[in-house]
Write an enzyme that holds these catalytic residues in place. Structure first.
Site, PDB file in Angstrom:
ATOM      1  N   HIS A 156       4.375  16.914  -7.532  1.00 11.41           N
ATOM      2  CA  HIS A 156       4.976  17.362  -6.272  1.00 11.41           C
ATOM      3  C   HIS A 156       5.397  18.835  -6.369  1.00 11.41           C
ATOM      4  O   HIS A 156       6.314  19.186  -7.099  1.00 11.41           O
ATOM      5  CB  HIS A 156       6.183  16.527  -5.838  1.00 11.41           C
ATOM      6  CG  HIS A 156       6.513  16.722  -4.377  1.00 11.41           C
ATOM      7  ND1 HIS A 156       5.869  16.020  -3.371  1.00 11.41           N
ATOM      8  CD2 HIS A 156       7.359  17.548  -3.745  1.00 11.41           C
ATOM      9  CE1 HIS A 156       6.333  16.402  -2.201  1.00 11.41           C
ATOM     10  NE2 HIS A 156       7.246  17.337  -2.403  1.00 11.41           N
ATOM     11  N   HIS A 179      -5.064  16.338   1.634  1.00  9.12           N
ATOM     12  CA  HIS A 179      -5.118  17.391   2.643  1.00  9.12           C
ATOM     13  C   HIS A 179      -6.541  17.827   2.981  1.00  9.12           C
ATOM     14  O   HIS A 179      -6.739  18.581   3.938  1.00  9.12           O
ATOM     15  CB  HIS A 179      -4.224  18.557   2.238  1.00  9.12           C
ATOM     16  CG  HIS A 179      -2.772  18.174   2.266  1.00  9.12           C
ATOM     17  ND1 HIS A 179      -2.174  17.647   3.394  1.00  9.12           N
ATOM     18  CD2 HIS A 179      -1.826  18.179   1.305  1.00  9.12           C
ATOM     19  CE1 HIS A 179      -0.904  17.368   3.135  1.00  9.12           C
ATOM     20  NE2 HIS A 179      -0.678  17.676   1.874  1.00  9.12           N
ATOM     21  N   GLU A 216       6.096   8.621 -12.641  1.00  9.87           N
ATOM     22  CA  GLU A 216       5.709   9.969 -12.246  1.00  9.87           C
ATOM     23  C   GLU A 216       6.977  10.689 -11.829  1.00  9.87           C
ATOM     24  O   GLU A 216       7.618  10.320 -10.830  1.00  9.87           O
ATOM     25  CB  GLU A 216       4.691   9.964 -11.107  1.00  9.87           C
ATOM     26  CG  GLU A 216       4.280  11.368 -10.693  1.00  9.87           C
ATOM     27  CD  GLU A 216       3.081  11.406  -9.756  1.00  9.87           C
ATOM     28  OE1 GLU A 216       2.951  12.401  -9.014  1.00  9.87           O
ATOM     29  OE2 GLU A 216       2.272  10.455  -9.769  1.00  9.87           O
ATOM     30  N   ARG A 246      -2.014   9.128   8.708  1.00  7.34           N
ATOM     31  CA  ARG A 246      -2.086  10.503   9.228  1.00  7.34           C
ATOM     32  C   ARG A 246      -3.204  11.319   8.590  1.00  7.34           C
ATOM     33  O   ARG A 246      -3.615  12.322   9.154  1.00  7.34           O
ATOM     34  CB  ARG A 246      -0.749  11.215   9.037  1.00  7.34           C
ATOM     35  CG  ARG A 246      -0.393  11.513   7.604  1.00  7.34           C
ATOM     36  CD  ARG A 246       0.886  12.313   7.485  1.00  7.34           C
ATOM     37  NE  ARG A 246       2.016  11.555   8.016  1.00  7.34           N
ATOM     38  CZ  ARG A 246       3.280  11.974   7.890  1.00  7.34           C
ATOM     39  NH1 ARG A 246       3.542  13.125   7.275  1.00  7.34           N
ATOM     40  NH2 ARG A 246       4.270  11.254   8.366  1.00  7.34           N
ATOM     41  N   ARG A 281      -1.205   6.104   3.773  1.00  7.63           N
ATOM     42  CA  ARG A 281       0.073   5.951   4.452  1.00  7.63           C
ATOM     43  C   ARG A 281      -0.014   4.901   5.552  1.00  7.63           C
ATOM     44  O   ARG A 281      -1.082   4.655   6.123  1.00  7.63           O
ATOM     45  CB  ARG A 281       0.515   7.278   5.050  1.00  7.63           C
ATOM     46  CG  ARG A 281       0.780   8.383   4.037  1.00  7.63           C
ATOM     47  CD  ARG A 281       1.263   9.644   4.734  1.00  7.63           C
ATOM     48  NE  ARG A 281       2.521   9.413   5.399  1.00  7.63           N
ATOM     49  CZ  ARG A 281       3.706   9.836   4.952  1.00  7.63           C
ATOM     50  NH1 ARG A 281       3.776  10.520   3.808  1.00  7.63           N
ATOM     51  NH2 ARG A 281       4.802   9.590   5.623  1.00  7.63           N
ATOM     52  N   ASN A 302      -5.074  15.415  -5.979  1.00  2.92           N
ATOM     53  CA  ASN A 302      -4.755  14.718  -4.735  1.00  2.92           C
ATOM     54  C   ASN A 302      -5.518  15.393  -3.596  1.00  2.92           C
ATOM     55  O   ASN A 302      -5.318  16.580  -3.330  1.00  2.92           O
ATOM     56  CB  ASN A 302      -3.244  14.770  -4.483  1.00  2.92           C
ATOM     57  CG  ASN A 302      -2.835  13.949  -3.273  1.00  2.92           C
ATOM     58  OD1 ASN A 302      -3.456  14.030  -2.225  1.00  2.92           O
ATOM     59  ND2 ASN A 302      -1.781  13.180  -3.408  1.00  2.92           N
ATOM     60  N   HIS A 306      -3.206   9.072  -0.947  1.00  2.00           N
ATOM     61  CA  HIS A 306      -2.071   8.311  -0.431  1.00  2.00           C
ATOM     62  C   HIS A 306      -2.492   7.669   0.887  1.00  2.00           C
ATOM     63  O   HIS A 306      -2.730   8.367   1.868  1.00  2.00           O
ATOM     64  CB  HIS A 306      -0.888   9.258  -0.218  1.00  2.00           C
ATOM     65  CG  HIS A 306       0.367   8.579   0.254  1.00  2.00           C
ATOM     66  ND1 HIS A 306       1.556   9.256   0.414  1.00  2.00           N
ATOM     67  CD2 HIS A 306       0.628   7.290   0.604  1.00  2.00           C
ATOM     68  CE1 HIS A 306       2.485   8.425   0.832  1.00  2.00           C
ATOM     69  NE2 HIS A 306       1.941   7.216   0.965  1.00  2.00           N
ATOM     70  N   THR A 326       5.737  13.427   1.170  1.00  2.25           N
ATOM     71  CA  THR A 326       6.710  12.594   0.469  1.00  2.25           C
ATOM     72  C   THR A 326       7.830  13.464  -0.088  1.00  2.25           C
ATOM     73  O   THR A 326       7.599  14.395  -0.844  1.00  2.25           O
ATOM     74  CB  THR A 326       6.035  11.826  -0.681  1.00  2.25           C
ATOM     75  OG1 THR A 326       4.983  11.027  -0.145  1.00  2.25           O
ATOM     76  CG2 THR A 326       7.036  10.931  -1.380  1.00  2.25           C
ATOM     77  N   GLU A 366      -1.746   6.166  -4.151  1.00  2.00           N
ATOM     78  CA  GLU A 366      -0.327   6.233  -3.818  1.00  2.00           C
ATOM     79  C   GLU A 366      -0.087   5.369  -2.588  1.00  2.00           C
ATOM     80  O   GLU A 366      -0.868   5.407  -1.633  1.00  2.00           O
ATOM     81  CB  GLU A 366       0.096   7.671  -3.533  1.00  2.00           C
ATOM     82  CG  GLU A 366       0.038   8.584  -4.744  1.00  2.00           C
ATOM     83  CD  GLU A 366       0.523   9.982  -4.445  1.00  2.00           C
ATOM     84  OE1 GLU A 366       0.795  10.722  -5.405  1.00  2.00           O
ATOM     85  OE2 GLU A 366       0.606  10.342  -3.248  1.00  2.00           O
TER      86      GLU A 366
END
Length: 244
Positions: free
Chosen positions: A196, A9, A157, A55, A51, A6, A49, A107, A76
């Site tokens: 996660h 970031h 998941e 962001r 969103r 992922n 993801h 999340t 996602e």
């Protein structure tokens, strides 16, 4: 186990300086370069993801990744009409439906399939009709797994956040819950993924969970990449997943 990285970031770092000027030649770091480094290191897919509040990852990032990845794109997304239409246009390889709260840092918690069954059903059908495999990000509990199966999801998941945040006996209890859920989901014919809060330390315990096909890991890899480089960080996580 396969590894989906992922890279949200990486986009977070870019947005910290260039949120209003993504067309700038100076806008960095570049998500395509980050994804390519992950692929060179041997990852099996890239997860992002998109969103509603944008962001970190932007719509243009999704489109560029779709055109450039050599592995697979796992998107996602929250169950919203806007993001669904983007997904149907871009056609990622997989979509993972997740809960989304604008005030959260990341999340938190799994999708409540039981109480959101009616809203989720048409989204799952539309995505699958477009040839997109669908995963549901859920708590490791039998009722959520049963509902995911009834909705026709291809995968679940398992949310590993409670496990990652627990310590000592509590963590062992959460691990047993993950093991039980993985066995239950597998018995229901669902592919079992997890994600996660998984990092280079607790991965040793996660390896005890049966039937895991893929882990989606982001923050820990990106954090290590700041100090060691993205390719090294991904290779080290793959080695940890293999127990090396």
């Amino acid at each position: 186990m396969k590894l989906g990285v992922n890279i949200d970031h990486v986009a977070t770092l870019r947005q910290a300086r260039y949120a209003g000027s993504l067309d700038s030649l100076n806008a960095e770091p570049d998500l395509i370069a980050a994804a390519s480094a992950c692929e060179r290191a041997g990852c099996h897919g890239i997860t992002v993801h998109l969103r509603a509040d944008r962001r970190h990852v932007q719509e243009r990032d999704i489109r560029r990744l779709r055109d450039s990845l050599l592995t697979k794109l796992n998107l996602e997304m929250g169950n919203t009409r806007e993001i669904l239409e983007i997904a149907l246009e871009v056609v990622p390889d997989e979509v993972c439906l997740v809960p989304e709260n604008r005030i959260e840092v990341t999340t938190e918690g799994g999708l409540d399939c039981v109480n959101q069954r009616l809203a989720l059903a048409p989204t799952v059908r539309r995505l699958q009709s477009a040839g997109i495999r669908v995963s549901l990000f859920i708590e490791p509990s039998p009722d959520q797994i049963e509902t995911a199966k009834e909705l026709g999801a291809d995968m679940v998941e398992l949310h590993t956040g409670a496990f990652a945040n627990a310590v000592d006996d509590a963590q062992q209890g959460e691990l047993r819950r993950l093991i039980s859920a993985a066995e239950f989901a597998h018995a229901h014919g669902l592919q079992v993924n997890a994600g996660h809060g998984i990092n280079y330390h607790n991965i040793a315990l996660i390896r005890a969970v049966p039937h895991l096909a893929e882990l989606n890991i982001g923050h820990s890899i990106v954090s290590r990449a700041v100090l060691r480089g993205m390719e090294t960080a991904v290779r080290e996580m793959l080695a940890a997943m293999a127990g090396q």
